[in-house]
Design a protein around this motif. Structure first.
Motif, mmCIF file in Angstrom:
data_model
loop_
_atom_site.group_PDB
_atom_site.id
_atom_site.type_symbol
_atom_site.label_atom_id
_atom_site.label_comp_id
_atom_site.label_asym_id
_atom_site.label_seq_id
_atom_site.Cartn_x
_atom_site.Cartn_y
_atom_site.Cartn_z
ATOM 1 N N PRO A 76 0.825 -1.224 0.000
ATOM 2 C CA PRO A 76 0.000 0.000 0.000
ATOM 3 C C PRO A 76 0.859 1.273 0.000
ATOM 4 O O PRO A 76 1.850 1.364 0.709
ATOM 5 C CB PRO A 76 -0.799 -0.141 1.298
ATOM 6 C CG PRO A 76 -0.834 -1.611 1.568
ATOM 7 C CD PRO A 76 0.470 -2.147 1.075
ATOM 8 N N TRP A 77 0.453 2.238 -0.833
ATOM 9 C CA TRP A 77 1.284 3.435 -1.039
ATOM 10 C C TRP A 77 1.242 4.407 0.138
ATOM 11 O O TRP A 77 2.189 5.143 0.343
ATOM 12 C CB TRP A 77 0.830 4.178 -2.313
ATOM 13 C CG TRP A 77 0.853 3.313 -3.523
ATOM 14 C CD1 TRP A 77 1.717 2.278 -3.762
ATOM 15 C CD2 TRP A 77 -0.036 3.376 -4.642
ATOM 16 N NE1 TRP A 77 1.430 1.692 -4.973
ATOM 17 C CE2 TRP A 77 0.353 2.347 -5.539
ATOM 18 C CE3 TRP A 77 -1.110 4.197 -4.980
ATOM 19 C CZ2 TRP A 77 -0.294 2.121 -6.748
ATOM 20 C CZ3 TRP A 77 -1.755 3.983 -6.172
ATOM 21 C CH2 TRP A 77 -1.359 2.942 -7.046
ATOM 22 N N MET A 78 0.125 4.414 0.848
ATOM 23 C CA MET A 78 0.013 5.385 1.939
ATOM 24 C C MET A 78 1.174 5.237 2.929
ATOM 25 O O MET A 78 1.855 6.203 3.234
ATOM 26 C CB MET A 78 -1.338 5.218 2.638
ATOM 27 C CG MET A 78 -2.120 6.488 2.679
ATOM 28 S SD MET A 78 -2.218 7.289 4.243
ATOM 29 C CE MET A 78 -2.619 5.978 5.334
ATOM 30 N N TRP A 274 2.060 17.757 5.363
ATOM 31 C CA TRP A 274 1.060 16.828 5.918
ATOM 32 C C TRP A 274 1.586 15.443 6.223
ATOM 33 O O TRP A 274 1.067 14.743 7.074
ATOM 34 C CB TRP A 274 -0.196 16.777 5.038
ATOM 35 C CG TRP A 274 -0.057 16.090 3.690
ATOM 36 C CD1 TRP A 274 1.036 16.056 2.890
ATOM 37 C CD2 TRP A 274 -1.083 15.350 3.008
ATOM 38 N NE1 TRP A 274 0.769 15.368 1.734
ATOM 39 C CE2 TRP A 274 -0.529 14.918 1.782
ATOM 40 C CE3 TRP A 274 -2.418 15.032 3.294
ATOM 41 C CZ2 TRP A 274 -1.254 14.173 0.854
ATOM 42 C CZ3 TRP A 274 -3.125 14.286 2.361
ATOM 43 C CH2 TRP A 274 -2.549 13.858 1.163
ATOM 44 N N TRP A 275 2.644 14.992 5.536
ATOM 45 C CA TRP A 275 3.128 13.626 5.778
ATOM 46 C C TRP A 275 3.918 13.524 7.089
ATOM 47 O O TRP A 275 4.213 12.433 7.567
ATOM 48 C CB TRP A 275 3.906 13.107 4.571
ATOM 49 C CG TRP A 275 3.336 11.807 4.108
ATOM 50 C CD1 TRP A 275 3.949 10.588 4.142
ATOM 51 C CD2 TRP A 275 2.016 11.568 3.587
ATOM 52 N NE1 TRP A 275 3.097 9.617 3.677
ATOM 53 C CE2 TRP A 275 1.914 10.184 3.333
ATOM 54 C CE3 TRP A 275 0.905 12.387 3.317
ATOM 55 C CZ2 TRP A 275 0.756 9.597 2.812
ATOM 56 C CZ3 TRP A 275 -0.237 11.805 2.805
ATOM 57 C CH2 TRP A 275 -0.303 10.421 2.563
ATOM 58 N N GLY A 276 4.259 14.658 7.672
ATOM 59 C CA GLY A 276 4.932 14.632 8.975
ATOM 60 C C GLY A 276 3.938 14.691 10.126
ATOM 61 O O GLY A 276 4.311 14.665 11.294
ATOM 62 N N GLU A 280 -2.691 9.071 12.978
ATOM 63 C CA GLU A 280 -4.070 8.751 13.387
ATOM 64 C C GLU A 280 -5.030 9.881 13.031
ATOM 65 O O GLU A 280 -6.209 9.651 12.778
ATOM 66 C CB GLU A 280 -4.151 8.499 14.904
ATOM 67 C CG GLU A 280 -3.384 7.258 15.375
ATOM 68 C CD GLU A 280 -1.872 7.442 15.338
ATOM 69 O OE1 GLU A 280 -1.395 8.578 15.558
ATOM 70 O OE2 GLU A 280 -1.169 6.460 15.032
ATOM 71 N N THR A 281 -4.530 11.113 13.059
ATOM 72 C CA THR A 281 -5.447 12.249 12.873
ATOM 73 C C THR A 281 -5.126 13.065 11.612
ATOM 74 O O THR A 281 -5.725 14.101 11.376
ATOM 75 C CB THR A 281 -5.368 13.188 14.101
ATOM 76 O OG1 THR A 281 -3.984 13.410 14.409
ATOM 77 C CG2 THR A 281 -6.047 12.565 15.306
ATOM 78 N N ARG A 282 -4.174 12.559 10.808
ATOM 79 C CA ARG A 282 -3.741 13.312 9.623
ATOM 80 C C ARG A 282 -4.912 13.703 8.735
ATOM 81 O O ARG A 282 -5.008 14.827 8.249
ATOM 82 C CB ARG A 282 -2.741 12.484 8.824
ATOM 83 C CG ARG A 282 -2.210 13.190 7.581
ATOM 84 C CD ARG A 282 -1.394 12.231 6.712
ATOM 85 N NE ARG A 282 -0.129 11.873 7.328
ATOM 86 C CZ ARG A 282 0.494 10.707 7.107
ATOM 87 N NH1 ARG A 282 -0.026 9.804 6.305
ATOM 88 N NH2 ARG A 282 1.652 10.453 7.683
ATOM 89 N N PHE A 283 -5.820 12.755 8.537
ATOM 90 C CA PHE A 283 -6.877 13.003 7.547
ATOM 91 C C PHE A 283 -8.086 13.752 8.110
ATOM 92 O O PHE A 283 -9.054 13.981 7.420
ATOM 93 C CB PHE A 283 -7.270 11.697 6.845
ATOM 94 C CG PHE A 283 -6.171 11.262 5.907
ATOM 95 C CD1 PHE A 283 -6.018 11.893 4.670
ATOM 96 C CD2 PHE A 283 -5.243 10.303 6.283
ATOM 97 C CE1 PHE A 283 -4.975 11.526 3.821
ATOM 98 C CE2 PHE A 283 -4.206 9.944 5.429
ATOM 99 C CZ PHE A 283 -4.067 10.552 4.196
ATOM 100 N N LYS A 284 -7.983 14.167 9.365
ATOM 101 C CA LYS A 284 -8.979 15.125 9.858
ATOM 102 C C LYS A 284 -8.696 16.497 9.249
ATOM 103 O O LYS A 284 -9.557 17.369 9.259
ATOM 104 C CB LYS A 284 -8.939 15.208 11.381
ATOM 105 C CG LYS A 284 -9.504 13.966 12.041
ATOM 106 C CD LYS A 284 -9.722 14.188 13.529
ATOM 107 C CE LYS A 284 -10.386 12.960 14.112
ATOM 108 N NZ LYS A 284 -10.190 12.904 15.577
#
Ligand SMILES: *Cc1c(COP(=O)(O)O)cnc(C)c1O
Length: 425
Positions: A76-78, A274-276, A280-284
């Motif tokens: 998976p790329w994520m 954003w990748w840093g 758990e909450t990145r996509f909020k």
């Protein structure tokens, strides 16, 4: 071991080399229908035959899955970048959470300086080696100017003594002590790109810390080449590219090490993306940056998967070969090359080849830099014509790097033989 300058002897060393079969795992460039003698693995490492398969896997998943590949690709790329720390930490000698793969080398050098070069009126100097790689020089100079300081005053270069080519550790340490608490950062190459000198990173780090400065290393010519113990040496940070000794393809994705005492400190200043952000909450997608408390907290962008797939192909080969075997063969290859050069010199009326790379095994890696005192360009052109790919630096230095994954003792012998034949005429 007593070496001999004969093809039979060199071939014997190859037969007894436990890494001999690894050469088959690489595409070797051709010259007149024969394998080149490729001695520029310090500049662009060769392509593993497996790389195409690793990259193709991601291309296939992209074709089949589109955006779903972020979660449902075979790899998976994520979280793609998470496949690296285990293997890389054994190559650079650190804890897995101290290492992250991202961006390219000069970009990472700048990002790390954003965190570790924060000059004040009293403490603003950078100590580095004279003749650092040009990109590093430009990075230092532009950082110093960006903070409003004068490079001529703020950048202190340690140079070899008159008539010498390499730096003495005692001189590096005494410059660090002399500038004392005016120094913000000590930043050296791990291995100097020009002379091939391996610096004493443990001693440099100790001296820098004693005066209250940070210390970092550009490991472009060290990663995948020499033994590294970044964590144990207490180095604050380091960065490297993956396309030299690490064979991960032109412009490939690069690596960063940040000692855990800094990596854990999420309040350290940095340029964020954003990748840093805490996973758990990145996509909020909320306001306010919340850093991951590991080296990953310095990431900006999502993983460049195609380039990372090539990197993975290569690191799997390193793992299979084993770092200690690689170091052992590297030392033997390099010792054989030094022996051959001395042997050629001993049969000339006067010395023709001055090896400027340290003769001490603990102060060098794969690379051998030769100052040609006679017929430099002629020798280099003859080498090129006969399928040896080496590197020429004005005014008269030939750099070669026999690497343990795909070079042979016979390569080294052939190289010497071409030089000696030319010198006879
Ligand atoms: C090869 C090398 C570079 C190249 O930097 P890129 O950002 O990858 O183009 C920089 N510094 C050193 C010391 C190098 O050896």
């Amino acid at each position: 071991m007593n070496f001999e300058n004969t093809i039979t002897f060199a071939a014997g060393l190859d037969v007894n080399d436990s890494l001999n079969e690894f050469r088959q795992k690489f595409h070797i460039p051709q010259h007149n229908g024969k394998d080149c003698i490729y001695f520029t693995g310090n500049s662009l490492g060769l392509q593993p035959k497996s790389t195409a398969k690793y990259v193709q896997q991601e291309l296939n998943d992209w074709a089949k899955l589109g955006v779903e590949g972020h979660f449902h690709a075979k790899n998976p790329w994520m979280p793609y970048h998470e496949i690296f720390p285990q293997q890389l930490s054994t190559i650079v000698g650190c804890l897995p959470h101290e290492v992250v793969v991202m961006n390219s080398l000069t970009v990472n050098l700048h990002l790390l300086m954003v965190t570790f070069y924060r000059p004040t009126k009293e403490r603003y100097k950078i100590i580095c080696e004279a003749k650092a790689f040009p990109s590093d020089q430009y990075a230092f100079e532009s950082q110093v100017k960006y903070h409003g300081f004068d490079p001529a005053e703020a950048i202190i270069e340690v140079a070899p003594r008159e008539g010498e080519h390499i730096l003495r550790t005692e001189d590096i340490l005494s410059v660090i002590q002399k500038h004392g608490d005016s120094v913000a950062l000590v930043l050296f190459g791990g291995v100097n790109y020009y002379t091939g000198q391996l610096f004493d990173m443990a001693e440099i780090t100790k001296a820098a810390h004693a005066i209250g400065a940070y210390t970092g290393f550009d490991l472009a010519h060290a990663a995948g080449n020499v033994e590294l113990k970044l964590h144990e040496w207490n180095v604050d940070f380091a960065c490297w590219c993956s396309y030299k000794y690490l064979n991960s393809g032109p412009g490939g994705v690069a690596g960063v090490y940040i000692h855990e005492r800094h990596a854990r400190n999420t309040s350290l200043p940095r340029f964020a993306g954003w990748w840093g952000y805490t996973k758990e909450t990145r996509f909020k997608m909320e306001k306010g940056f919340d850093a991951i408390p590991t080296a990953e907290g310095w990431q900006l962008s999502n993983a460049p998967v195609l380039s990372m797939a090539a990197h993975k192909a290569s690191l799997d080969i390193f793992e299979e070969a084993g770092m200690s075997q690689l170091h052992e063969k590297r030392k033997r290859l390099s010792a054989y090359l030094h022996y051959i050069m001395n042997d050629i010199n001993s049969r000339q009326q006067e010395k023709v080849i001055e090896v400027i790379t340290p003769s001490d095994k603990t102060e060098r890696g794969c690379q051998v830099s030769m100052l040609m005192l006679k017929k430099g360009r002629e020798v280099f052109d003859a080498l090129t014509k006969q399928g040896v790919i080496a590197d020429w630096r004005e005014p008269n230095v030939i750099r070669v790097a026999p690497v343990p994954l795909y070079n042979t003792f016979e390569d080294v012998w052939q190289f010497g033989n071409i030089i000696e034949t030319l010198l006879k005429h």
